[in-house]
Design a protein around this motif. Structure first.
Motif, PDB file in Angstrom:
ATOM      1  N   ALA A 497       0.832  -1.212   0.000  1.00  0.00           N
ATOM      2  CA  ALA A 497       0.000   0.000   0.000  1.00  0.00           C
ATOM      3  C   ALA A 497       0.864   1.259   0.000  1.00  0.00           C
ATOM      4  O   ALA A 497       0.581   2.226  -0.730  1.00  0.00           O
ATOM      5  CB  ALA A 497      -0.930  -0.006   1.214  1.00  0.00           C
ATOM      6  N   VAL A 508      -7.976   2.897  -5.648  1.00  0.00           N
ATOM      7  CA  VAL A 508      -7.516   1.539  -5.920  1.00  0.00           C
ATOM      8  C   VAL A 508      -8.678   0.554  -5.846  1.00  0.00           C
ATOM      9  O   VAL A 508      -9.404   0.509  -4.848  1.00  0.00           O
ATOM     10  CB  VAL A 508      -6.423   1.115  -4.916  1.00  0.00           C
ATOM     11  CG1 VAL A 508      -5.959  -0.319  -5.197  1.00  0.00           C
ATOM     12  CG2 VAL A 508      -5.245   2.075  -4.978  1.00  0.00           C
ATOM     13  N   VAL A 510      -9.795  -3.238  -5.392  1.00  0.00           N
ATOM     14  CA  VAL A 510      -9.245  -4.446  -4.768  1.00  0.00           C
ATOM     15  C   VAL A 510     -10.228  -5.588  -5.003  1.00  0.00           C
ATOM     16  O   VAL A 510     -11.342  -5.569  -4.492  1.00  0.00           O
ATOM     17  CB  VAL A 510      -9.013  -4.248  -3.259  1.00  0.00           C
ATOM     18  CG1 VAL A 510      -8.431  -5.519  -2.644  1.00  0.00           C
ATOM     19  CG2 VAL A 510      -8.098  -3.066  -2.997  1.00  0.00           C
ATOM     20  N   PHE A 528      -6.993  -3.457   1.818  1.00  0.00           N
ATOM     21  CA  PHE A 528      -8.047  -2.450   1.861  1.00  0.00           C
ATOM     22  C   PHE A 528      -7.937  -1.589   3.120  1.00  0.00           C
ATOM     23  O   PHE A 528      -8.075  -0.362   3.065  1.00  0.00           O
ATOM     24  CB  PHE A 528      -9.413  -3.137   1.809  1.00  0.00           C
ATOM     25  CG  PHE A 528     -10.575  -2.201   1.970  1.00  0.00           C
ATOM     26  CD1 PHE A 528     -10.892  -1.272   0.990  1.00  0.00           C
ATOM     27  CD2 PHE A 528     -11.352  -2.236   3.118  1.00  0.00           C
ATOM     28  CE1 PHE A 528     -11.967  -0.410   1.151  1.00  0.00           C
ATOM     29  CE2 PHE A 528     -12.424  -1.376   3.281  1.00  0.00           C
ATOM     30  CZ  PHE A 528     -12.732  -0.459   2.288  1.00  0.00           C
ATOM     31  N   LEU A 531      -4.985   0.827   2.774  1.00  0.00           N
ATOM     32  CA  LEU A 531      -5.297   1.926   1.857  1.00  0.00           C
ATOM     33  C   LEU A 531      -6.067   3.016   2.599  1.00  0.00           C
ATOM     34  O   LEU A 531      -5.823   4.214   2.402  1.00  0.00           O
ATOM     35  CB  LEU A 531      -6.115   1.408   0.671  1.00  0.00           C
ATOM     36  CG  LEU A 531      -5.395   0.469  -0.295  1.00  0.00           C
ATOM     37  CD1 LEU A 531      -6.382  -0.086  -1.320  1.00  0.00           C
ATOM     38  CD2 LEU A 531      -4.251   1.183  -1.007  1.00  0.00           C
ATOM     39  N   GLY A 538     -10.293   3.083  -1.458  1.00  0.00           N
ATOM     40  CA  GLY A 538     -10.263   1.680  -1.855  1.00  0.00           C
ATOM     41  C   GLY A 538     -11.650   1.204  -2.220  1.00  0.00           C
ATOM     42  O   GLY A 538     -12.631   1.525  -1.550  1.00  0.00           O
ATOM     43  N   PRO A 540     -13.376  -2.246  -2.716  1.00  0.00           N
ATOM     44  CA  PRO A 540     -13.236  -3.706  -2.643  1.00  0.00           C
ATOM     45  C   PRO A 540     -14.383  -4.447  -3.328  1.00  0.00           C
ATOM     46  O   PRO A 540     -15.529  -4.008  -3.314  1.00  0.00           O
ATOM     47  CB  PRO A 540     -13.238  -3.959  -1.140  1.00  0.00           C
ATOM     48  CG  PRO A 540     -14.123  -2.873  -0.599  1.00  0.00           C
ATOM     49  CD  PRO A 540     -13.891  -1.662  -1.479  1.00  0.00           C
TER      50      PRO A 540
END
Length: 719
Positions: A497, A508, A510, A528, A531, A538, A540
């Motif tokens: 990260a 990002v 994930v 996660f 981040l 993040g 997810p």
């Protein structure tokens, strides 16, 4: 249900005559005892190996203090305790009724009114707990005992005050998955609202016969608790709104325990004599009757002390390679068994020779004890390339040591093949651990086999070190003599990260593939969380294990225009994801979890593999710190070492170094203390273990990037 006492059990604790065993847990044994007043009690006694550890004694002392602070008719009362005794103990009033878990399993779900009565009485219990400044943190069916006049809440083993720091490590989930709150699933502090969430889970379970977030793997339960809505199908309309409030994701949206009590005001505990159905009442009656028909008190080895006999050592105090002399209470049994054994062995001299701890007869010269280092690895299974490389790396370290002219001893290497199978791993661990000369073992190769082998070595107090299994944790209780000489899945993502942050990523995606098992979940979930710490957005997603095509998920994630894309899963699915991502207009950073980074990913992904970064705990054999090792390995075996071989070589050299420092043959426990005492500087990393929690404190991580169809080493990551 009760079990007979065993010979090593005490006969008396704190004025209680012990009658039977009620159960055994990770830190102690719970006995059925009779006080001098004649009252029955549940007596919890801490095991000797934990009583000597200050952190466990402090935890037990906290449990005693917490239990004494609660005064409620629906909470079992403390009748005595001594947390400072040589064998710390806690006695509570004995409740012969079954637990709610046993009841539902045997008799099925409770009727709606019974659950509402149960909920109100437990809400009153929790109100008392919370007003005492405590949070129980483990409200579950197994911690609620049923009687005809109401439930009883038990077990304050992990309770804590609302303003104290718990005696657990940061980031550890406290409670029982499936019956804990979302904040606990995220390893965040629990509050009274967390207990209310658990109460909602418990009521839903009691009325439907199933937990509201399902069953299965721990990671799946934690994920569903945080992200999914509870399954309340079958909950009556008069109870469903209350449970929906109790099970709110946000603690601020949940009612207090007192408000639950008031909501259920139409169910008065004092008028609840018929709150349980007949089958449950019969079950309670059967349990109570069984207590009146206790068998004769079993004699134990410790009964002899009342007659002036010397105290036998506790089994944990006797070295595994020494046969203790029989106590007076067991002498007759010893003579009977020993006589048969003498005849079978061909005479008294033969048996005596077999039982001497030095292995020699009186007329022979003493045998020199071997110094044995064990290796458990997957040598012929799915991870055989890694397992063989590790075994060869360890063997190389042993051969280099034995070639020294000034060596203080000669080390023998004993290797076993678990074939990458968990069942076989447990079997070979028990076999290897039975070698009385074994000082330590390195292994196993993978997560499943390492977890399966822990008990076999821990029972014999043998230090076990793994150089490649990074799972955290392996089970419900921590092994006492186990060291992960590798950064765990919950530590690796922090470095990744930070690196993404340094590379400019601010958003990002994930994707966690459930087919990747525990490794994928722990890596993805921790990524996660890290981040979030770095203020990186993040996003997810979790792919079900049985999902056949991840292309729509990848396309949807790419449409959100992230700066980076992270995938944690299997090599085959990673290749499919790489191809799907290459088909979009995504041009950001790509990160692949290291368990997915193998030859299969490269071949299956083809050109789509290029550009993916891997943050791994293993160093490349071409890296300058390990060139001498790589050269020696190549000279010895005629090939370049695979990934993870240098790490195994490092761990073996660390064990050998500690054995040399001992100044004589150490016991396994003494060796373990030496391993965690100081830092060892290896060729791959420095090995420093936290003195309290025994985890690796050095998190060296190495970066790779796929270029031209191969993993190009990019060096150690500096953050």
């Amino acid at each position: 249900m009760t079990e007979k006492l065993v010979p090593t059990d005490p006969s008396h604790i704190g004025g209680h005559r012990l009658l039977a065993r009620l159960g055994a847990g990770g830190m102690g044994v719970v006995y059925l005892g009779r006080a001098e007043s004649g009252e029955l009690a549940a007596v919890k006694v801490i095991l000797p190996e934990y009583a000597d550890q200050p952190e466990f004694r402090a935890r037990f002392r906290r449990e005693v203090t917490a239990a004494r602070r609660v005064d409620s008719p629906w909470v079992v009362s403390v009748t005595g305790a001594d947390p400072d005794a040589s064998a710390p103990w806690l006695a509570t009033a004995f409740v012969p009724g079954p637990s709610l878990a046993e009841t539902v399993a045997a008799c099925g779900p409770l009727p709606s009114r019974g659950v509402r009565v149960l909920g109100r009485m437990l809400a009153r219990a929790l109100t008392t707990v919370h007003e005492a400044g405590l949070v129980h943190r483990d409200i579950k069916p197994g911690n609620v005992l049923l009687t005809v006049d109401g439930p009883r809440l038990i077990d304050f083993g992990i309770a804590h005050t609302t303003d104290e720091t718990a005696l657990t490590s940061a980031g550890v989930v406290i409670g029982t998955p499936g019956f804990l709150a979302p904040e606990q699933a995220r390893a965040r502090p629990a509050s009274p609202a967390s207990d209310v969430f658990a109460l909602g889970c418990l009521m839903a379970y009691a009325i439907t016969g199933r937990p509201p977030f399902g069953t299965g793997a721990v990671d799946a339960l934690l994920y569903r608790t945080v992200h999914d809505e509870p399954d309340l199908d079958g909950v009556p309309d008069d109870t469903r709104p209350l449970l929906e409030r109790c099970l709110a994701k946000d603690p601020d949206d949940r009612p207090t325990a007192r408000e639950v009590d008031e909501t259920l005001a139409d169910e008065r505990p004092e008028d609840a004599a018929d709150w349980l159905p007949d089958p449950v009442v019969r079950l309670i009656a059967d349990r109570s009757a069984a207590m009146l028909a206790l068998p004769g008190i079993e004699a134990t080895a410790l009964d002899a002390r009342a007659e002036g006999q010397p105290e036998d050592p506790h089994p944990s105090d006797v070295p595994a390679d020494v046969v203790p002399a029989p106590s007076a209470t067991g002498r007759r049994r010893f003579l009977l068994i020993g006589g048969a054994a003498l005849l079978a062995a061909g005479g008294g001299g033969a048996l005596w020779a077999a039982q001497r701890d030095d292995g020699a007869s009186p007329a022979a010269s003493p045998r020199v004890r071997r110094w044995v280092l064990g290796v458990q690895a997957d040598l012929t299974g799915p991870q055989r390339a890694v397992g063989r490389g590790q075994e060869r790396g360890i063997r190389l370290a042993v051969e280099q040591f034995n070639s020294r002219e000034d060596k203080p001893f000669t080390l023998t290497l004993k290797a076993v093949d678990d074939r990458g199978e968990a069942t076989r791993a447990a079997e070979v661990a028990r076999t290897l651990a039975a070698d009385r000369d074994l000082l330590a073992v390195i292994g196993s190769t993978g997560d499943a086999t390492t977890g399966a082998s822990l008990g076999g070595y821990d029972e014999r107090l043998i230090p076990q070190l793994t150089a490649s299994s990074a799972q955290s944790p392996y089970g419900t209780s921590d092994p006492r003599h186990f060291l992960q000489a590798v950064p765990s899945y919950t530590h690796l993502p922090a470095t990744a990260a930070f690196s993404l942050h340094a590379q400019g990523a601010r958003r990002v995606g994930v994707l966690v593939d459930r087919a990747g098992g525990t490794a994928a979940w722990q890596l993805g979930n921790t990524m996660f969380q890290n981040l979030g710490v770095l203020k990186i957005a993040g996003e997810p997603r979790v792919a079900p294990r049985l999902a056949e095509d991840l292309t729509p998920v990848v396309a949807d994630m790419a449409a959100n225009k992230p700066d980076a894309f992270v995938f944690m899963g299997t090599p085959a699915r990673a290749a499919a994801v790489a191809r799907a991502l290459a088909a979009t207009d995504f041009d950001g950073l790509r990160v692949l979890g290291h368990p997915s980074a193998d030859k299969e990913f490269l071949s299956a992904a083809g050109a789509a593999a290029d550009g993916w970064q891997i943050f791994a705990p293993y160093i490349d054999p071409s890296a300058s710190p390990v060139r001498a090792f790589t050269g020696a390995y190549r000279n010895r075996y005629g090939s370049t070492p695979p990934y993870w071989a240098a790490e195994a070589y490092d761990v073996a050299r660390m064990v050998i170094s500690r054995l040399t420092e001992a100044g004589g043959r150490p016991s396994p426990e003494e060796l373990f203390d030496l391993l965690v005492k100081d830092t060892y500087k290896g060729v791959v990393r420095s090995y420093t273990f936290d003195k309290k929690y025994r985890w690796l404190e050095s998190y060296e991580v190495f970066r790779y990037e796929v270029k031209g169809g191969r993993y190009a080493y990019a060096g150690k990551v500096d953050v």
